[in-house]
Design a protein around this motif. Structure first.
Motif, mmCIF file in Angstrom:
data_model
loop_
_atom_site.group_PDB
_atom_site.id
_atom_site.type_symbol
_atom_site.label_atom_id
_atom_site.label_comp_id
_atom_site.label_asym_id
_atom_site.label_seq_id
_atom_site.Cartn_x
_atom_site.Cartn_y
_atom_site.Cartn_z
ATOM 1 N N LEU A 283 1.070 -1.252 0.033
ATOM 2 C CA LEU A 283 0.127 0.155 -0.123
ATOM 3 C C LEU A 283 0.979 1.219 -0.069
ATOM 4 O O LEU A 283 1.740 1.615 0.968
ATOM 5 N N PRO A 284 0.807 2.068 -1.123
ATOM 6 C CA PRO A 284 1.735 3.186 -0.972
ATOM 7 C C PRO A 284 1.147 4.272 -0.074
ATOM 8 O O PRO A 284 -0.142 4.304 0.361
ATOM 9 N N GLU A 285 2.065 5.243 0.149
ATOM 10 C CA GLU A 285 1.819 6.179 1.289
ATOM 11 C C GLU A 285 0.715 7.291 0.765
ATOM 12 O O GLU A 285 1.119 7.438 -0.473
ATOM 13 N N LEU A 286 -0.098 7.588 1.620
ATOM 14 C CA LEU A 286 -1.158 8.494 1.036
ATOM 15 C C LEU A 286 -0.540 10.015 1.190
ATOM 16 O O LEU A 286 0.082 10.595 2.032
ATOM 17 N N ASN A 287 -0.657 10.718 -0.217
ATOM 18 C CA ASN A 287 -0.258 11.951 -0.297
ATOM 19 C C ASN A 287 -1.519 12.941 0.205
ATOM 20 O O ASN A 287 -2.432 12.245 0.007
ATOM 21 N N GLU A 288 -1.192 14.212 0.205
ATOM 22 C CA GLU A 288 -2.272 15.133 0.383
ATOM 23 C C GLU A 288 -3.256 15.190 -0.594
ATOM 24 O O GLU A 288 -4.482 15.288 -0.233
#
Length: 186
Positions: free
Chosen positions: A103-108
């Motif tokens: 799961l990729p890091e969530l950006n703003e």
């Protein structure tokens, strides 16, 4: 049954709108892995579309990783394709009959778009509750017109239906606020 309009049925249908909303927002990905993320995914299997959980086991071995263990070796490609085409932004890594999904890091920007999706789901649930209210009110008006329900009884039941609607909508708003806070938490 309470009179010509079944208030229990109206309550059940409004509860169904809340349940559907809970299911919808559970599939929205926050910062940590959850097997519910893959719930909306269907795959082409044996000539029809079936939910992913009917052809594979889904587990969460690490906080930022999902593992999908496909039961039938020939289904691995279809499961991989179903996950990639799901618009969830996931890229599975094939490992034999298993798929690992980091799961990729969530950006703003992604967080804000997930909040918008959550708001869309909330609006859909509110509209469903309002449709149930409309059906109940129409049934009450018809019963009053037909003479099977007095005007005072009709007004009292209308108020009950409206209160159920208000309660349902406030519950949707409360769940939405919780989910929004969870999504925006870094």
């Amino acid at each position: 049954m309470s009179g010509p309009v079944d208030l229990n049925d109206i309550k059940r249908r409004m509860d169904g709108a809340i349940t559907a909303f809970k299911s919808d927002i559970a599939s929205l990905r926050t910062g940590r892995a959850s097997a519910n993320i893959l719930d909306p995914i269907t795959v082409e299997a044996y000539g029809s579309r079936v939910p992913l959980n009917q052809v594979a086991n889904i587990s969460v071995p690490e906080p930022r990783m999902l593992s999908v263990s496909v039961w039938d070796k020939q289904m691995v490609g279809a499961v991989d394709r179903g996950i990639r085409e799901s618009n969830l932004g996931l890229n599975p890594i094939m490992d034999g009959q298993n798929l690992r999904i980091p799961l990729p890091e969530l950006n703003e920007e992604r967080r804000k778009s997930l909040v918008k999706v959550a708001h869309d789901y909330a609006e859909k649930a509110k509209v469903a509750a309002r449709h149930v209210r409309r059906d109940g009110m129409d049934a009450l008006k018809k019963a009053e017109k037909d003479g099977t329900l007095g005007q005072d009884d009709s007004r009292a039941q209308s108020e009950k239906v409206q209160k159920m609607t208000d309660d349902t909508i406030s519950e949707v708003d409360r769940l939405l606020a919780e989910k929004e806070k969870e999504i925006m938490q870094v």
